[in-house]
Scaffold this motif. Structure first.
Motif, PDB file in Angstrom:
ATOM      1  N   ASP A  62       5.122  24.448  14.106  1.00 18.58           N
ATOM      2  CA  ASP A  62       4.986  25.892  13.934  1.00 18.58           C
ATOM      3  C   ASP A  62       4.969  26.284  12.460  1.00 18.58           C
ATOM      4  O   ASP A  62       4.261  27.199  12.074  1.00 18.58           O
ATOM      5  N   GLU A  63       5.770  25.611  11.653  1.00 18.87           N
ATOM      6  CA  GLU A  63       5.801  25.924  10.225  1.00 18.87           C
ATOM      7  C   GLU A  63       4.449  25.633   9.577  1.00 18.87           C
ATOM      8  O   GLU A  63       3.960  26.425   8.774  1.00 18.87           O
ATOM      9  N   GLU A  64       3.845  24.524   9.919  1.00 19.22           N
ATOM     10  CA  GLU A  64       2.537  24.180   9.373  1.00 19.22           C
ATOM     11  C   GLU A  64       1.491  25.196   9.824  1.00 19.22           C
ATOM     12  O   GLU A  64       0.666  25.647   9.026  1.00 19.22           O
ATOM     13  N   LYS A  65       1.527  25.555  11.095  1.00 16.95           N
ATOM     14  CA  LYS A  65       0.580  26.531  11.618  1.00 16.95           C
ATOM     15  C   LYS A  65       0.789  27.882  10.938  1.00 16.95           C
ATOM     16  O   LYS A  65      -0.174  28.575  10.617  1.00 16.95           O
ATOM     17  N   GLN A  66       2.041  28.261  10.705  1.00 20.75           N
ATOM     18  CA  GLN A  66       2.339  29.521  10.043  1.00 20.75           C
ATOM     19  C   GLN A  66       1.782  29.538   8.620  1.00 20.75           C
ATOM     20  O   GLN A  66       1.227  30.544   8.177  1.00 20.75           O
ATOM     21  N   LYS A  67       1.897  28.429   7.917  1.00 26.78           N
ATOM     22  CA  LYS A  67       1.355  28.336   6.554  1.00 26.78           C
ATOM     23  C   LYS A  67      -0.167  28.467   6.572  1.00 26.78           C
ATOM     24  O   LYS A  67      -0.755  29.121   5.714  1.00 26.78           O
ATOM     25  N   GLN A  68      -0.809  27.837   7.542  1.00 32.43           N
ATOM     26  CA  GLN A  68      -2.266  27.933   7.646  1.00 32.43           C
ATOM     27  C   GLN A  68      -2.702  29.366   7.947  1.00 32.43           C
ATOM     28  O   GLN A  68      -3.657  29.869   7.355  1.00 32.43           O
ATOM     29  N   LEU A  69      -1.986  30.032   8.853  1.00 31.92           N
ATOM     30  CA  LEU A  69      -2.324  31.414   9.178  1.00 31.92           C
ATOM     31  C   LEU A  69      -2.119  32.333   7.973  1.00 31.92           C
ATOM     32  O   LEU A  69      -2.916  33.238   7.735  1.00 31.92           O
ATOM     33  N   GLU A  70      -1.075  32.086   7.216  1.00 31.48           N
ATOM     34  CA  GLU A  70      -0.824  32.886   6.016  1.00 31.48           C
ATOM     35  C   GLU A  70      -1.943  32.683   4.990  1.00 31.48           C
ATOM     36  O   GLU A  70      -2.381  33.634   4.339  1.00 31.48           O
ATOM     37  N   ALA A  71      -2.435  31.464   4.854  1.00 33.94           N
ATOM     38  CA  ALA A  71      -3.539  31.197   3.930  1.00 33.94           C
ATOM     39  C   ALA A  71      -4.804  31.914   4.382  1.00 33.94           C
ATOM     40  O   ALA A  71      -5.540  32.473   3.559  1.00 33.94           O
ATOM     41  N   VAL A  72      -5.059  31.938   5.680  1.00 38.42           N
ATOM     42  CA  VAL A  72      -6.235  32.641   6.206  1.00 38.42           C
ATOM     43  C   VAL A  72      -6.101  34.135   5.957  1.00 38.42           C
ATOM     44  O   VAL A  72      -7.056  34.794   5.533  1.00 38.42           O
ATOM     45  N   ARG A  73      -4.907  34.685   6.207  1.00 39.20           N
ATOM     46  CA  ARG A  73      -4.694  36.113   5.957  1.00 39.20           C
ATOM     47  C   ARG A  73      -4.911  36.457   4.484  1.00 39.20           C
ATOM     48  O   ARG A  73      -5.532  37.477   4.163  1.00 39.20           O
ATOM     49  N   LYS A  74      -4.399  35.618   3.607  1.00 38.66           N
ATOM     50  CA  LYS A  74      -4.547  35.858   2.174  1.00 38.66           C
ATOM     51  C   LYS A  74      -6.027  35.840   1.775  1.00 38.66           C
ATOM     52  O   LYS A  74      -6.486  36.688   1.016  1.00 38.66           O
ATOM     53  N   LYS A  76      -8.643  36.451   3.724  1.00 40.05           N
ATOM     54  CA  LYS A  76      -9.306  37.636   4.271  1.00 40.05           C
ATOM     55  C   LYS A  76      -8.982  38.872   3.437  1.00 40.05           C
ATOM     56  O   LYS A  76      -9.849  39.715   3.199  1.00 40.05           O
ATOM     57  N   LEU A  77      -7.733  38.988   2.995  1.00 48.10           N
ATOM     58  CA  LEU A  77      -7.347  40.118   2.160  1.00 48.10           C
ATOM     59  C   LEU A  77      -8.106  40.104   0.841  1.00 48.10           C
ATOM     60  O   LEU A  77      -8.593  41.148   0.386  1.00 48.10           O
ATOM     61  N   GLU A  78      -8.248  38.926   0.245  1.00 52.33           N
ATOM     62  CA  GLU A  78      -9.008  38.810  -1.002  1.00 52.33           C
ATOM     63  C   GLU A  78     -10.471  39.191  -0.795  1.00 52.33           C
ATOM     64  O   GLU A  78     -11.070  39.865  -1.630  1.00 52.33           O
ATOM     65  N   GLN A  79     -11.049  38.766   0.331  1.00 54.20           N
ATOM     66  CA  GLN A  79     -12.435  39.135   0.634  1.00 54.20           C
ATOM     67  C   GLN A  79     -12.566  40.648   0.801  1.00 54.20           C
ATOM     68  O   GLN A  79     -13.494  41.264   0.285  1.00 54.20           O
ATOM     69  N   TRP A  80     -11.627  41.248   1.530  1.00 53.73           N
ATOM     70  CA  TRP A  80     -11.669  42.678   1.766  1.00 53.73           C
ATOM     71  C   TRP A  80     -11.532  43.441   0.447  1.00 53.73           C
ATOM     72  O   TRP A  80     -12.251  44.409   0.212  1.00 53.73           O
ATOM     73  N   GLN A  81     -10.614  42.991  -0.407  1.00 52.11           N
ATOM     74  CA  GLN A  81     -10.438  43.645  -1.696  1.00 52.11           C
ATOM     75  C   GLN A  81     -11.682  43.496  -2.564  1.00 52.11           C
ATOM     76  O   GLN A  81     -12.074  44.426  -3.266  1.00 52.11           O
ATOM     77  N   GLY A  82     -12.317  42.347  -2.520  1.00 47.94           N
ATOM     78  CA  GLY A  82     -13.547  42.135  -3.277  1.00 47.94           C
ATOM     79  C   GLY A  82     -14.653  43.062  -2.819  1.00 47.94           C
ATOM     80  O   GLY A  82     -15.355  43.665  -3.633  1.00 47.94           O
ATOM     81  N   LYS A  83     -14.821  43.202  -1.509  1.00 44.45           N
ATOM     82  CA  LYS A  83     -15.841  44.107  -0.980  1.00 44.45           C
ATOM     83  C   LYS A  83     -15.518  45.551  -1.354  1.00 44.45           C
ATOM     84  O   LYS A  83     -16.395  46.329  -1.711  1.00 44.45           O
TER      85      LYS A  83
END
Length: 94
Positions: A62-74, A76-83
């Motif tokens: 679960d910890e590994e999966k949580q880290k991966q999900l956090e990286a994906v969220r980060k 997506k946020l960077e993409q949204w901010q760029g747009k």
């Protein structure tokens, strides 16, 4: 706190494993299919699920999966901010 949680899950897993090892030799397949045998098989399946769930927590999948999900969220946020920044630049030019 995590070590205590892992210790607790380790103890529960060992207890479930001990119960399973105690019950397996008591199952009798020689009498043919019966309700008692069916109950024993279903009980063993649930015991395996309990053991697998505790092992899953101890390993920390679960910890590994949580880290991966956090990286994906980060990302997506960077993409949204760029747009958003691009759109604000375009609107400022007009």
């Amino acid at each position: 706190m995590r070590k205590r949680n892992k210790f607790k899950h380790g103890m529960y897993m060992l207890i479930a494993l001990a119960m399973l090892l105690y019950a397996l030799p008591k199952l009798s397949f020689q009498e043919g299919p019966s309700w008692v045998l069916g109950f024993g098989v279903v009980w063993c399946i649930f015991a395996f699920l309990v053991i697998a769930a505790h092992l899953h927590f101890i390993i920390g999948v679960d910890e590994e999966k949580q880290k991966q999900l956090e990286a994906v969220r980060k990302h997506k946020l960077e993409q949204w901010q760029g747009k958003w920044n691009e759109e604000s630049r375009v609107s400022q030019r007009l």
